[in-house]
Design an enzyme around this catalytic site. Structure first.
Site, PDB file in Angstrom:
ATOM      1  CG  ASP A 155      -1.818  -8.495   9.535  1.00 38.10           C
ATOM      2  OD1 ASP A 155      -1.517  -7.359   9.171  1.00 38.10           O
ATOM      3  OD2 ASP A 155      -1.497  -9.532   8.887  1.00 38.10           O
ATOM      4  NE  ARG A 189      -3.594   0.282   2.872  1.00 39.59           N
ATOM      5  CZ  ARG A 189      -4.519   0.475   3.813  1.00 39.59           C
ATOM      6  NH1 ARG A 189      -4.572   1.616   4.477  1.00 39.59           N
ATOM      7  NH2 ARG A 189      -5.377  -0.458   4.098  1.00 39.59           N
TER       8      ARG A 189
HETATM    9  N1  URA Z   1      -6.028  -7.377   6.143  1.00 41.34           N
HETATM   10  C1  URA Z   1      -6.012  -8.142   7.263  1.00 41.34           C
HETATM   11  O1  URA Z   1      -5.119  -8.950   7.446  1.00 41.34           O
HETATM   12  N2  URA Z   1      -7.018  -8.001   8.150  1.00 41.34           N
HETATM   13  C2  URA Z   1      -8.031  -7.123   7.978  1.00 41.34           C
HETATM   14  O2  URA Z   1      -8.923  -7.049   8.828  1.00 41.34           O
HETATM   15  C3  URA Z   1      -8.018  -6.320   6.819  1.00 41.34           C
HETATM   16  C4  URA Z   1      -7.011  -6.471   5.915  1.00 41.34           C
END
Ligand code: URA
Length: 216
Positions: A207, A111
């Site tokens: 995550d 990103r």
């Molecule tokens: N990526 C992740 O790993 N978790 C999320 O909640 C959103 C994006």
């Protein structure tokens, strides 16, 4: 599995199965250790694969059992899995247990801190993408921007028969992906209601990459 299709939007299929719900609860729980998390992700990947494969072409062929002839069925097209790095690798690893003949492509996106948009840093796609059944894999359909970019990359590589497979999807991600790629079905284990202010799905599972690889 429930399926909804809205005008000019792709199909959205949500897994509705006790086995999926049980594995998803393991993924969501904060107390789940990385080894258990990996096992649950791989089991859920198999269930999602079974649902996605319902849309694959199948051909009837004459075959012989030891006793008599019968009409067998074969998958005529190559299969390609394209995980988005790195969390998509968990889904790919699970699916390969059922379809080890599948090819795997990889799409790496980060990103951009200024634009917050995904930028490609790695891409290696299988050959014969144009004739393959392709699954683009990312456990979390959050904002949808990475999904849109990855599907665009895979389409640019020639794929036409593709589906997007995730564990959790939320409304902004679904809307973004359906808006950009209305021809691509979305297969999800469950829908969550919202994103928090840093783009994480809530209640979600945290995550996905960190939890799968034990880096969190
Ligand atoms: N990526 C992740 O790993 N978790 C999320 O909640 C959103 C994006």
């Amino acid at each position: 599995m429930s399926a909804t299709t809205t005008a000019n939007a792709s199909e959205l299929h949500v897994l509705d199965h006790p086995l999926g719900a049980a594995q998803l609860s393991i993924l969501r729980a904060q107390s789940t250790a990385p080894n258990e998390f990996r096992r649950a992700m791989q089991k859920l990947a198999l269930l999602l694969l079974v649902e996605a494969a319902r849309r694959w072409e199948i051909n009837s062929v004459a075959m012989e059992s030891p006793l008599r002839s019968f009409t067998g069925q074969i998958l005529p097209r190559p299969i390609a899995l394209v995980p988005i790095l790195r969390a998509g690798l968990g889904l790919q690893e699970g699916m390969m247990q059922l379809i080890p003949e599948a090819s795997t492509g990889h799409v790496g996106l980060y990103r951009d801190p200024k634009t917050l948009r995904p930028v490609k840093y790695y891409c290696r796609l299988p050959e014969k993408l144009a004739e393959s059944e392709v699954l683009v894999l990312d456990p979390m359909l959050a904002t949808g921007h990475s999904a849109v970019e990855a599907v665009s990359i895979v389409k640019a590589g020639g794929a036409t028969r593709l589906q997007f497979v995730c564990v959790l999807a939320c409304p902004p991600g679904i809307e973004t992906l359906q808006g950009a790629h209305p021809d691509v079905p979305i297969i999800a284990a469950a829908l969550d209601p919202e994103l928090n202010d840093v783009g994480y799905i809530v209640p979600g599972l945290g995550d996905a990459g960190d939890r799968y690889f034990g880096t969190g």
